[in-house]
Write an enzyme that holds these catalytic residues in place. Structure first.
Site, PDB file in Angstrom:
ATOM      1  N   HIS A 122       3.604 -12.182  36.199  1.00  0.00           N
ATOM      2  CA  HIS A 122       3.109 -12.857  34.997  1.00  0.00           C
ATOM      3  C   HIS A 122       4.242 -13.520  34.264  1.00  0.00           C
ATOM      4  O   HIS A 122       4.132 -13.813  33.083  1.00  0.00           O
ATOM      5  CB  HIS A 122       2.436 -11.868  34.061  1.00  0.00           C
ATOM      6  N   HIS A 181      -0.937 -12.781  24.981  1.00  0.00           N
ATOM      7  CA  HIS A 181      -1.538 -12.112  23.826  1.00  0.00           C
ATOM      8  C   HIS A 181      -2.270 -13.089  22.908  1.00  0.00           C
ATOM      9  O   HIS A 181      -3.367 -12.781  22.418  1.00  0.00           O
ATOM     10  CB  HIS A 181      -0.468 -11.331  23.051  1.00  0.00           C
ATOM     11  N   ILE A 188      -3.622 -16.080  23.713  1.00  0.00           N
ATOM     12  CA  ILE A 188      -4.849 -16.539  24.377  1.00  0.00           C
ATOM     13  C   ILE A 188      -5.910 -15.447  24.356  1.00  0.00           C
ATOM     14  O   ILE A 188      -7.072 -15.688  24.071  1.00  0.00           O
ATOM     15  CB  ILE A 188      -4.561 -16.905  25.863  1.00  0.00           C
ATOM     16  N   GLY A 189      -5.484 -14.223  24.654  1.00  0.00           N
ATOM     17  CA  GLY A 189      -6.428 -13.111  24.730  1.00  0.00           C
ATOM     18  C   GLY A 189      -7.076 -12.840  23.380  1.00  0.00           C
ATOM     19  O   GLY A 189      -8.298 -12.678  23.281  1.00  0.00           O
ATOM     20  N   SER A 243      -4.969  -5.504  24.783  1.00  0.00           N
ATOM     21  CA  SER A 243      -5.410  -5.675  23.410  1.00  0.00           C
ATOM     22  C   SER A 243      -6.910  -5.940  23.367  1.00  0.00           C
ATOM     23  O   SER A 243      -7.589  -5.511  22.442  1.00  0.00           O
ATOM     24  CB  SER A 243      -4.640  -6.804  22.742  1.00  0.00           C
ATOM     25  N   GLY A 285      -5.542   4.559  24.622  1.00  0.00           N
ATOM     26  CA  GLY A 285      -4.257   3.947  24.970  1.00  0.00           C
ATOM     27  C   GLY A 285      -3.123   4.947  25.068  1.00  0.00           C
ATOM     28  O   GLY A 285      -2.082   4.645  25.630  1.00  0.00           O
ATOM     29  N   ARG A 313       2.908  -3.301  28.970  1.00  0.00           N
ATOM     30  CA  ARG A 313       3.534  -4.215  29.898  1.00  0.00           C
ATOM     31  C   ARG A 313       4.991  -4.492  29.541  1.00  0.00           C
ATOM     32  O   ARG A 313       5.801  -4.853  30.395  1.00  0.00           O
ATOM     33  CB  ARG A 313       2.757  -5.529  29.827  1.00  0.00           C
ATOM     34  N   ASP A 319       6.491  -6.217  18.108  1.00  0.00           N
ATOM     35  CA  ASP A 319       5.432  -6.017  19.093  1.00  0.00           C
ATOM     36  C   ASP A 319       4.307  -7.013  18.813  1.00  0.00           C
ATOM     37  O   ASP A 319       3.823  -7.105  17.672  1.00  0.00           O
ATOM     38  CB  ASP A 319       4.887  -4.595  19.006  1.00  0.00           C
ATOM     39  N   GLY A 321       1.122  -7.065  19.573  1.00  0.00           N
ATOM     40  CA  GLY A 321      -0.145  -6.472  19.126  1.00  0.00           C
ATOM     41  C   GLY A 321      -0.064  -5.969  17.692  1.00  0.00           C
ATOM     42  O   GLY A 321      -1.042  -6.057  16.934  1.00  0.00           O
TER      43      GLY A 321
HETATM   44  P1  ADP Z   1      -1.521  -7.109  28.055  1.00  0.00           P
HETATM   45  O1  ADP Z   1      -0.396  -6.189  27.683  1.00  0.00           O
HETATM   46  O2  ADP Z   1      -2.509  -6.474  28.952  1.00  0.00           O
HETATM   47  O3  ADP Z   1      -1.033  -8.440  28.508  1.00  0.00           O
HETATM   48  P2  ADP Z   1      -1.982  -8.219  25.434  1.00  0.00           P
HETATM   49  O4  ADP Z   1      -0.790  -9.076  25.687  1.00  0.00           O
HETATM   50  O5  ADP Z   1      -3.198  -8.902  24.944  1.00  0.00           O
HETATM   51  O6  ADP Z   1      -2.350  -7.352  26.700  1.00  0.00           O
HETATM   52  O7  ADP Z   1      -1.615  -7.131  24.345  1.00  0.00           O
HETATM   53  C1  ADP Z   1      -0.359  -6.556  24.301  1.00  0.00           C
HETATM   54  C2  ADP Z   1      -0.347  -5.573  23.138  1.00  0.00           C
HETATM   55  O8  ADP Z   1      -1.202  -4.472  23.410  1.00  0.00           O
HETATM   56  C3  ADP Z   1       1.009  -4.952  22.904  1.00  0.00           C
HETATM   57  O9  ADP Z   1       1.792  -5.775  22.104  1.00  0.00           O
HETATM   58  C4  ADP Z   1       0.661  -3.661  22.213  1.00  0.00           C
HETATM   59  O10 ADP Z   1       0.531  -3.829  20.821  1.00  0.00           O
HETATM   60  C5  ADP Z   1      -0.704  -3.341  22.741  1.00  0.00           C
HETATM   61  N1  ADP Z   1      -0.653  -2.220  23.677  1.00  0.00           N
HETATM   62  C6  ADP Z   1      -0.200  -2.200  24.931  1.00  0.00           C
HETATM   63  N2  ADP Z   1      -0.345  -0.974  25.474  1.00  0.00           N
HETATM   64  C7  ADP Z   1      -0.921  -0.203  24.505  1.00  0.00           C
HETATM   65  C8  ADP Z   1      -1.331   1.160  24.421  1.00  0.00           C
HETATM   66  N3  ADP Z   1      -1.206   1.980  25.453  1.00  0.00           N
HETATM   67  N4  ADP Z   1      -1.866   1.589  23.264  1.00  0.00           N
HETATM   68  C9  ADP Z   1      -2.001   0.768  22.201  1.00  0.00           C
HETATM   69  N5  ADP Z   1      -1.645  -0.525  22.237  1.00  0.00           N
HETATM   70  C10 ADP Z   1      -1.107  -1.000  23.363  1.00  0.00           C
HETATM   71 MG    MG Z   2       0.163  -9.622  27.273  1.00  0.00          MG
END
Ligand code: ADP
Ligand code: MG
Length: 590
Positions: free
Chosen positions: A217, A406, A408-409, A450, A491, A548, A561, A563
């Site tokens: 990715h 993140h 886009i999602g 997320s 999570g 990730r 972070d 998220g």
């Molecule tokens: P992905 O990591 O699947 O690409 P996103 O980029 O949409 O999904 O979201 C990333 C965000 O998800 C991170 O910045 C973090 O805040 C949150 N995150 C990742 N893993 C966890 C977890 N185990 N528990 C809570 N939040 C998490």
């Molecule tokens: Mg992501």
């Protein structure tokens, strides 16, 4: 650079449409992805693979006799939602249970695990092997934390061949786990990929340099060197993989191995052949006999310039399964024999149920709850607008140590949530139902970690708040706490792990404290939003321990972070909008 697209947000759906139109001999479209066109023998284990789109031929291109039975196809670089995985599994399942396999990424794990749970709850046996072949993503003693790259193919292939031979679910799990234990990969990148509609690549590698250890990715590499010659790259690849032989392989000399030299997107086949020339020679010199190698694009990363080498160290059983015939849109070997020729249900039937719970009748709600639903919908509108505004920024933050999806999602999830909320509200749903429908739509559409967690949070809020009364501030505080608990439960992140939990927990705590002190709900929300903003900013100093971003812990120092940041943006926007929204004359209520 992706040049050909229509609406970037429709890209993932449109590519599935075109892919199916071009490959009807193998696949049919089902909710959430694709499944085999022809029914498999009753009792055969269904091998269901999947992940984000942007990795073709992974995952849809690997569906067909001898390989997968179905592929859940998420949005670009975003894991499919639990609903997508579940729906594809149901379409592919034919009495032998479901075997799930995918690359080990946090978002995929959450969504596939939740689908597995649902299948098991319905009495459909379902088990999983995640692929963890990338030696750059974690040290050997933390092998379960490694991510999956082109080794996806060796594991899927072995599992698919075993299912085709009539192995039962336990047996498929056993050989797939064995294949995963004995598969190792390493990748490099020369330039980042650019998603449709984006104006900059997810990451950049300086001109003339090469990132070693990239993820598929665009997660940054673990080190950087000058771009070597083709022979130099072959040496790096082979020496890295010979340097980490799996348990049970003491000495490379005398071993037999399946080998994949994989192009990530924009490295030419001709270049790969020049590299492979040396890979083959080096392995031969090390005493390794290569069995049915693959050189080409097997697991890509959009238009990333890069390549990876994968070795599956074979034993007799794995060699038989690796060499077995397969016939899929993108991967064919041997002759699969007479095709199973009973077509499955008509595609139109399969697609009939597609979509969210939009058309379901809404439960009865009190007038007070319907009035609250209007406010909830307006706040979801604020939320969706805020994510539209900040999608690029969030993508950039996520690309520092994550995968750049993140923004886009969140945008996609929030917009689907708003559509579902509006639909429910127009049909006179109460606040609880509006939130729950919004949550379902969010996790169905967004994918990713997320997406699963935001969907869960909204659904939990909705279930707690219900459709009976206008929720009091204390009810909302309790519902928020329940949503926080649900996010932590699924999570497994705690404060300090550098996730959205770092912003959500102080938010919920401050909200409750302010209410206990007698503050008005709007003031409590504003104070809580401030606490979330400070806490999100403070995540810049943390090293990620979940998700990730973890393999790139040190890269994310100094950057918040994503998220946590998006959560802070959302609650701040909602706190600011609340006074106006709450003062609006009530609509659609009686
Ligand atoms: P992905 O990591 O699947 O690409 P996103 O980029 O949409 O999904 O979201 C990333 C965000 O998800 C991170 O910045 C973090 O805040 C949150 N995150 C990742 N893993 C966890 C977890 N185990 N528990 C809570 N939040 C998490
Ligand atoms: Mg992501």
């Amino acid at each position: 650079m992706t040049r050909l697209f229509n609406d970037p947000t429709a890209f993932a759906d449109e590519l599935v449409e075109g892919f199916v139109a071009a490959n009807r001999r193998w696949v049919r479209r089902v909710e959430g992805g694709v499944a085999r066109r022809y029914r498999t023998p009753k009792g055969q284990v269904a091998v269901v693979i999947g992940g984000g789109s942007g990795h073709y031929p992974a995952f849809g291109g690997l569906v067909g006799p001898g390989l997968a039975h179905g592929a859940a196809m998420g949005n670009l670089f975003a894991s499919p939602s639990a609903q997508q995985v579940y729906a594809v599994s149901k379409a592919a399942e034919n009495g032998g249970g479901v075997f799930l396999s995918y690359g080990n990424y946090a978002g995929d794990v959450l969504n596939f695990d939740s689908a597995q749970q649902r299948l098991n709850d319905e009495g459909i046996p379902c088990r999983t092997v995640t692929v963890t072949d990338d030696i750059s993503s974690a040290p050997m003693d933390q092998i379960a934390r490694r991510r999956g790259i082109a080794g996806d193919l060796t594991v899927f292939k072995v599992a698919g061949a075993a299912a085709e031979e009539g192995a039962d679910l336990d047996e498929v799990v056993r050989v797939a786990a064995l294949a995963n234990d004995r598969t190792r990969s390493i990748g490099v990148a020369f330039s980042g990929c650019t998603l449709p509609g984006a104006d900059a690549p997810l990451f950049e590698v300086p001109e003339g340099r090469m990132a070693v250890g990239l993820g598929i990715h665009g997660e940054p590499g673990i080190s950087e060197t000058d771009v070597p010659t083709a022979d130099g790259l072959a040496e790096l690849f082979v020496s890295s993989l010979l340097g980490e032989l799996p348990p049970g392989v003491e000495d490379a000399n005398g071993q037999r191995a399946a080998v994949i030299l994989n192009g990530l997107g924009t490295v030419k086949y001709e270049e790969l052949f020049v590299v492979y020339r040396s890979v083959a020679r080096l392995l031969e010199e090390a005493g390794v006999t290569v069995v049915e190698p693959e050189v080409g694009e097997l697991v890509t990363s959009f238009d990333m310039a890069g390549a990876s080498l994968t070795i599956l160290w074979l034993d007799d059983e794995l060699e038989r399964l690796w060499s077995a015939a397969a016939d899929t849109p993108a991967y064919r070997k041997g002759s699969i024999g007479a095709a199973q020729d009973e077509p499955t249900d008509d595609e139109a039937d399969a697609l009939e149920d597609e979509g969210d719970s939009a058309s379901e009748a809404v439960p009865e709600a009190s007038p007070a709850s319907r009035a609250a639903a209007t406010v909830v919908t307006a706040l979801l509108e604020t939320l969706a607008h805020e994510m539209d505004e900040h999608a690029d920024e969030l993508g950039r933050i996520d690309s520092v140590a994550g995968d750049g999806d993140h923004g886009i999602g969140m945008q996609r999830g929030a917009s689907a949530a708003l559509t579902a909320a509006k639909d429910a509200q127009q049909r006179e749903a109460g606040a609880g139902t509006v939130l729950a429908r919004a949550g379902d739509a969010w996790s169905n559409r967004a994918g990713g970690t997320s997406g699963a967690l935001w969907g869960l949070a909204l659904t939990t809020l909705g279930t707690r708040i219900g459709d009976d009364s206008d929720p009091a501030a204390s009810d909302i505080a309790e519902a928020v706490q329940a949503a926080v608990d649900a996010i932590r439960g699924v999570g497994k992140a705690e404060v300090g792990d550098k996730t959205m939990v770092d912003a959500i927990v102080p938010f919920a705590d401050r909200f409750r404290e302010e209410l206990d002190r007698g503050s008005a709900p709007g003031d409590a929300l504003a104070a809580a939003a401030l606490a979330a903003t400070e806490a999100a900013a403070a995540t810049s100093d943390l090293m990620p321990r979940m998700g990730r971003a973890r393999p790139h812990a040190e890269k994310s120092l100094g950057s918040p972070d994503p998220g946590a940041h998006s959560f802070a943006l959302i609650v701040t926007a909602i706190a600011a909008a609340l006074p106006t929204v709450a003062a609006q004359p009530e609509q659609g209520t009686s």
